[in-house]
Design a protein around this motif. Structure first.
Motif, PDB file in Angstrom:
ATOM      1  N   CYS A   1      30.437 -39.970  13.027  1.00  0.00           N
ATOM      2  CA  CYS A   1      31.351 -39.189  13.870  1.00  0.00           C
ATOM      3  C   CYS A   1      30.789 -39.113  15.284  1.00  0.00           C
ATOM      4  CB  CYS A   1      31.556 -37.785  13.311  1.00  0.00           C
ATOM      5  SG  CYS A   1      30.021 -36.866  13.030  1.00  0.00           S
ATOM      6  N   GLU A   2      31.674 -38.992  16.237  1.00  0.00           N
ATOM      7  CA  GLU A   2      31.293 -38.826  17.640  1.00  0.00           C
ATOM      8  C   GLU A   2      32.193 -37.765  18.250  1.00  0.00           C
ATOM      9  OE1 GLU A   2      31.661 -42.518  19.604  1.00  0.00           O
ATOM     10  OE2 GLU A   2      30.208 -43.567  18.352  1.00  0.00           O
ATOM     11  N   ALA A   3      31.660 -37.027  19.174  1.00  0.00           N
ATOM     12  CA  ALA A   3      32.471 -36.018  19.851  1.00  0.00           C
ATOM     13  C   ALA A   3      32.020 -35.878  21.296  1.00  0.00           C
ATOM     14  CB  ALA A   3      32.371 -34.670  19.144  1.00  0.00           C
ATOM     15  N   ASP A   4      32.993 -35.743  22.154  1.00  0.00           N
ATOM     16  CA  ASP A   4      32.706 -35.482  23.564  1.00  0.00           C
ATOM     17  C   ASP A   4      33.618 -34.358  24.006  1.00  0.00           C
ATOM     18  OD1 ASP A   4      31.638 -35.618  26.038  1.00  0.00           O
ATOM     19  OD2 ASP A   4      32.643 -37.475  26.643  1.00  0.00           O
ATOM     20  N   ILE A   5      33.210 -33.659  25.005  1.00  0.00           N
ATOM     21  CA  ILE A   5      34.067 -32.602  25.548  1.00  0.00           C
ATOM     22  C   ILE A   5      34.768 -33.170  26.773  1.00  0.00           C
ATOM     23  CG2 ILE A   5      32.224 -31.573  26.973  1.00  0.00           C
ATOM     24  CD1 ILE A   5      33.476 -28.852  26.333  1.00  0.00           C
ATOM     25  N   ASN A   6      36.054 -33.023  26.808  1.00  0.00           N
ATOM     26  CA  ASN A   6      36.857 -33.614  27.867  1.00  0.00           C
ATOM     27  C   ASN A   6      37.976 -32.656  28.211  1.00  0.00           C
ATOM     28  OD1 ASN A   6      37.893 -35.408  29.689  1.00  0.00           O
ATOM     29  ND2 ASN A   6      37.873 -37.157  28.285  1.00  0.00           N
ATOM     30  N   ILE A   7      38.679 -32.923  29.256  1.00  0.00           N
ATOM     31  CA  ILE A   7      39.805 -32.071  29.625  1.00  0.00           C
ATOM     32  C   ILE A   7      40.963 -32.943  30.069  1.00  0.00           C
ATOM     33  CG2 ILE A   7      39.108 -31.765  32.043  1.00  0.00           C
ATOM     34  CD1 ILE A   7      40.000 -28.821  31.716  1.00  0.00           C
ATOM     35  N   ALA A   8      42.141 -32.578  29.624  1.00  0.00           N
ATOM     36  CA  ALA A   8      43.339 -33.332  29.990  1.00  0.00           C
ATOM     37  C   ALA A   8      43.764 -32.948  31.403  1.00  0.00           C
ATOM     38  CB  ALA A   8      44.446 -33.029  28.993  1.00  0.00           C
ATOM     39  N   ASP A   9      44.786 -33.638  31.938  1.00  0.00           N
ATOM     40  CA  ASP A   9      45.361 -33.220  33.214  1.00  0.00           C
ATOM     41  C   ASP A   9      45.788 -31.767  33.074  1.00  0.00           C
ATOM     42  OD1 ASP A   9      44.992 -35.679  34.388  1.00  0.00           O
ATOM     43  OD2 ASP A   9      46.959 -36.427  33.824  1.00  0.00           O
ATOM     44  N   THR A  10      45.263 -30.934  33.933  1.00  0.00           N
ATOM     45  CA  THR A  10      45.414 -29.489  33.749  1.00  0.00           C
ATOM     46  C   THR A  10      45.702 -28.806  35.073  1.00  0.00           C
ATOM     47  OG1 THR A  10      43.835 -29.559  31.916  1.00  0.00           O
ATOM     48  CG2 THR A  10      44.268 -27.413  32.883  1.00  0.00           C
ATOM     49  N   ASP A  11      46.656 -27.870  35.044  1.00  0.00           N
ATOM     50  CA  ASP A  11      46.942 -26.990  36.183  1.00  0.00           C
ATOM     51  C   ASP A  11      46.555 -25.572  35.792  1.00  0.00           C
ATOM     52  OD1 ASP A  11      47.877 -29.009  37.741  1.00  0.00           O
ATOM     53  OD2 ASP A  11      50.005 -28.549  37.488  1.00  0.00           O
ATOM     54  N   ILE A  12      45.746 -24.941  36.625  1.00  0.00           N
ATOM     55  CA  ILE A  12      45.261 -23.582  36.359  1.00  0.00           C
ATOM     56  C   ILE A  12      45.628 -22.696  37.548  1.00  0.00           C
ATOM     57  CG2 ILE A  12      43.255 -22.135  35.894  1.00  0.00           C
ATOM     58  CD1 ILE A  12      41.854 -24.677  34.843  1.00  0.00           C
ATOM     59  N   MET A  13      46.415 -21.654  37.299  1.00  0.00           N
ATOM     60  CA  MET A  13      46.791 -20.708  38.345  1.00  0.00           C
ATOM     61  C   MET A  13      46.044 -19.399  38.109  1.00  0.00           C
ATOM     62  SD  MET A  13      48.459 -20.255  41.122  1.00  0.00           S
ATOM     63  CE  MET A  13      49.370 -21.808  41.038  1.00  0.00           C
ATOM     64  N   LEU A  14      45.194 -19.035  39.046  1.00  0.00           N
ATOM     65  CA  LEU A  14      44.427 -17.794  38.969  1.00  0.00           C
ATOM     66  C   LEU A  14      45.166 -16.720  39.758  1.00  0.00           C
ATOM     67  CD1 LEU A  14      40.905 -19.339  39.652  1.00  0.00           C
ATOM     68  CD2 LEU A  14      41.814 -18.650  37.428  1.00  0.00           C
ATOM     69  N   VAL A  15      45.696 -15.734  39.070  1.00  0.00           N
ATOM     70  CA  VAL A  15      46.420 -14.626  39.707  1.00  0.00           C
ATOM     71  C   VAL A  15      45.482 -13.426  39.694  1.00  0.00           C
ATOM     72  CG1 VAL A  15      48.508 -13.227  39.681  1.00  0.00           C
ATOM     73  CG2 VAL A  15      48.587 -15.602  38.892  1.00  0.00           C
ATOM     74  N   LEU A  16      44.937 -13.104  40.858  1.00  0.00           N
ATOM     75  CA  LEU A  16      43.790 -12.205  40.942  1.00  0.00           C
ATOM     76  C   LEU A  16      44.132 -10.911  41.679  1.00  0.00           C
ATOM     77  CD1 LEU A  16      41.123 -14.899  41.887  1.00  0.00           C
ATOM     78  CD2 LEU A  16      41.827 -14.140  39.594  1.00  0.00           C
ATOM     79  N   ASP A  17      43.771  -9.813  41.067  1.00  0.00           N
ATOM     80  CA  ASP A  17      43.982  -8.473  41.624  1.00  0.00           C
ATOM     81  C   ASP A  17      43.042  -8.268  42.814  1.00  0.00           C
ATOM     82  OD1 ASP A  17      44.063  -5.736  42.128  1.00  0.00           O
ATOM     83  OD2 ASP A  17      44.228  -5.198  40.014  1.00  0.00           O
TER      84      ASP A  17
END
Length: 673
Positions: free
Chosen positions: A143-159
């Protein structure tokens, strides 16, 4: 006795003879012979089934261990601690002796790029196939595993409300010039640190092949997005709780500024009169004909106005305002000259000779138009109420000149970039959704004036008070200078985009660059704009619908607040000053406004979740506790979030843990084999 035994023996022999001669006895032999292949088939099926069940379970355990080990790594450095995490996860998923497996071994190592490689093996004794010489099966998986991330949009709504300047326990460090002083160990300081660590975690799980975009919406009572919007989405005129000058004119004593008389027709027959006055002319002219022209055609002052009696005139028009312009029509007297004598010194062929002429002055009556301009004395005062101002120039100049000063004096009003919401429904019922609640439609692209946003002009908005100094809803006429309502416009929001470097985010979050704590808490306003900047549809659809390669995007909205909603009805928010504007309520009451803002928050949260956007909520501060003092996420925030995606943090360390956990869950762990 012997005879009996013999007879029994003879009888047995007789049975076998008969059996041998009986053709039906072949079935028994055939059946006995067929037991061997049947046993092989059944035994093989049982043992092979056990083999595949064990192999599948072993593969799953290997995968789990590889994933766990990779997730435990903060970077690409692998050590014994990470190795043990992988082994422990393996052991949890495949206990020793399962399916009779013996000599179980498992191992996890890492490549130079941080990819976890795992192997697992064991020996499984057979149960039936041993009778055929197959004593055991060797099982081995990788088995093999890697940590990866897909195309991602992150909106930070901050007080970034005023209480974010306080410490997490709710104590403050004083105030200055109407703003809370930011404590060195403030909530907003903890937020800056947590957001940077969040970024580090997400980026650390990234891939050069994946796009990760970040948007930021600092919110308080407003959101600063006006300069991110197209001009066609913004109003050219907007209604403000403002003031305008009202003048009371005194027409009883006008001051005449000018009288203009224009003859509009020829002389009235028989109206010529000798005035008894004379007119003379003595001048060197170039030619004799020039002297003749003056004498008969163009004597000086010919047809000049002499006088009129306004009582003989008819008023045909009169302007409003000041100055007042009145136009009359009627008869006036004009001058006419009758030659009584003249001399040209020289012959007609001579030039530059003296021309001396004398006339009798006559007058005649002719129709005329008389225009009288008058200054009308007045007194003035302000009318405080709703005023529609033309404001289109503000979008190019960041300011607009409006006559809000004393006696209509123009005043320059700056624009910081915050906008007032378009028309909405002042109701607390949103099932069904009111058709005119345009502000709550996160996908609406405005096309009509009532769907567009208007600029917040803090210095052009005014309170209204009665003679006792109490706030009143009705218009007020007075010469008093009422104050501008309290308001706060946060730092400009950031559309979705990749950060060129961590320092770019760090600079954005600095207090010296405007990321400061000020203003009241309007959770729905922050959520609305976070949703509008993140949704794949709506005003930013061309930028948000898909990744550059056309693939889909994983979308996340991280909403953070340090308190419950707290609308200030006498402050100027994204909905105006509610006590006077009444855009959310019909009574301007705080309790009504609070309930309706909370209901509106849930409307927008549902709209976000329905867009397949994961909505994370973080409640920060020691105020979020139950009756026993235990940390708890309030129901309205928990209901807002995607199920299982709400957090509570009482201090900086817990806030950082919450953001880290969100970042790790956003990071998409993928098996590579």
């Amino acid at each position: 006795m012997r005879r009996q035994l013999k007879q029994q023996k003879d009888h047995s022999m007789s049975f076998f003879r008969r059996l041998a001669k009986d053709p039906t006895a072949n079935t028994l032999a055939i059946s006995a012979a067929s037991l061997v292949p049947v046993m092989a088939m059944v035994g093989g099926g049982v043992d092979v089934s056990r083999f595949y069940m064990a192999q599948t379970r072993l593969q799953a355990a290997c995968d789990a261990g590889a994933l766990a080990a990779r997730r435990a790594m903060d970077n690409e450095e692998f050590n014994d601690t990470h190795k043990k995490v992988g082994e422990d996860f393996f052991d949890t998923n495949y206990q020793s002796g399962l399916f009779g497996l013996t000599e179980l071994e498992r191992d996890f190592i890492a490549s130079d790029t941080g990819e976890i490689e795992g192997t697992a093996s064991g020996t499984m004794p057979t149960s039936i196939m041993a009778a055929f010489g197959y004593d055991e099966f060797e099982i081995e998986v990788g088995c093999e595993a890697d940590i990866n991330i897909a195309d991602t949009d992150i909106m930070l709504v901050l007080d970034v409300t005023g209480s974010m300047a306080w410490r997490p326990d709710g104590t403050d460090c004083g105030s200055s010039a109407g703003r809370w002083i930011e404590c060195t160990d403030s909530r907003i300081s903890a937020l800056r640190s947590s957001v940077l660590n969040f970024y580090d975690t997400v980026e650390g799980a990234g891939s050069s092949q994946a796009q990760i975009r970040y948007g930021i919406v600092p919110y308080s009572m407003q959101v600063n997005v006006g300069k991110l919007l197209k001009p066609e989405w913004l109003k050219s005129t907007h209604e403000y709780e403002s003031r305008e000058t009202i003048r009371t004119l005194d027409y009883s004593s006008p001051v005449e500024l000018s009288v203009d008389v224009v003859r509009t027709g020829g002389a009235v027959s028989g109206s010529f009169v000798d005035t008894g006055d004379d007119e003379s002319f003595d001048q060197v002219l170039p030619t004799y004909s020039a002297c003749v022209d003056v004498a008969f055609n163009n004597p000086p002052g010919k047809d000049d106005y002499i006088e009129h009696d306004i009582d003989d005139f008819t008023l045909v028009s009169q302007s409003d305002g000041n100055p007042r312009v009145s136009v009359y029509q009627g008869p006036a007297r004009f001058k006419s000259l009758q030659l009584s004598g003249g001399t040209w010194y020289g012959s007609t062929s001579n030039t530059n000779r003296r021309c001396e002429l004398d006339w009798n002055i006559m007058s005649y009556e002719a129709p005329a138009t008389v225009t009288i301009t008058e200054e009308i004395p007045y007194t003035w005062e302000f009318r405080y109420g709703e005023v529609s101002w033309p404001i289109s120039s503000v979008y190019t100049n960041d300011q607009v000149s409006l006559p809000t000063g004393n006696d209509m004096a123009n005043v320059i009003h700056p624009w910081d970039g915050c906008v007032e919401m378009p028309r909405t429904a002042n109701t607390g019922t949103f099932d069904p959704m009111p058709s005119n609640a345009f502000d709550l439609n996160i996908d609406l692209v405005p096309s009509t004036e009532e769907q567009k946003w208007g600029p917040v002009l803090r210095t052009a908005t005014f309170q209204r008070k009665n003679g006792s100094g109490n706030n009143v809803e009705a218009d007020v006429n007075t010469k008093s200078n009422f104050a501008n309502p309290y308001t706060s416009c946060p730092k400009q929001a950031r559309k979705l985009a990749e950060f060129s470097a961590r320092s770019e985010l760090d600079d954005y979050l600095k207090a010296s660059n405007g990321f400061i704590a000020d203003g009241s808490t309007y959770l729905d306003v922050g959520m609305i704009w976070g949703a509008k900047l993140l949704t794949p549809n709506g005003i930013f659809a061309s930028e948000n619908a898909a990744a550059p390669d056309g693939s889909t995007i994983s979308r996340h909205l991280v909403f953070m607040t340090d308190g419950e909603a707290s609308p200030n009805v006498t402050s100027a928010s994204a909905y105006g000053a509610e006590f006077w504007a009444r855009k959310i309520t019909t009574d301007g009451n705080y309790d009504t406004a609070l309930a309706r803002h909370e209901a509106r928050l849930q409307v927008v949260c549902r709209a976000v979740r329905n867009k397949n956007i994961t909505l994370w909520v973080v409640a920060f501060g020691e105020t979020f506790q139950d009756a026993l003092g235990n940390p708890v996420v309030p129901a309205n925030l928990r209901n807002c979030a995607t199920p299982g995606r709400s957090y509570v943090a009482a201090n900086e360390a817990q806030l950082n843990v919450a953001f880290q956990d969100i970042a790790e869950k956003i990071a998409d762990l993928r098996l590579t084999k």
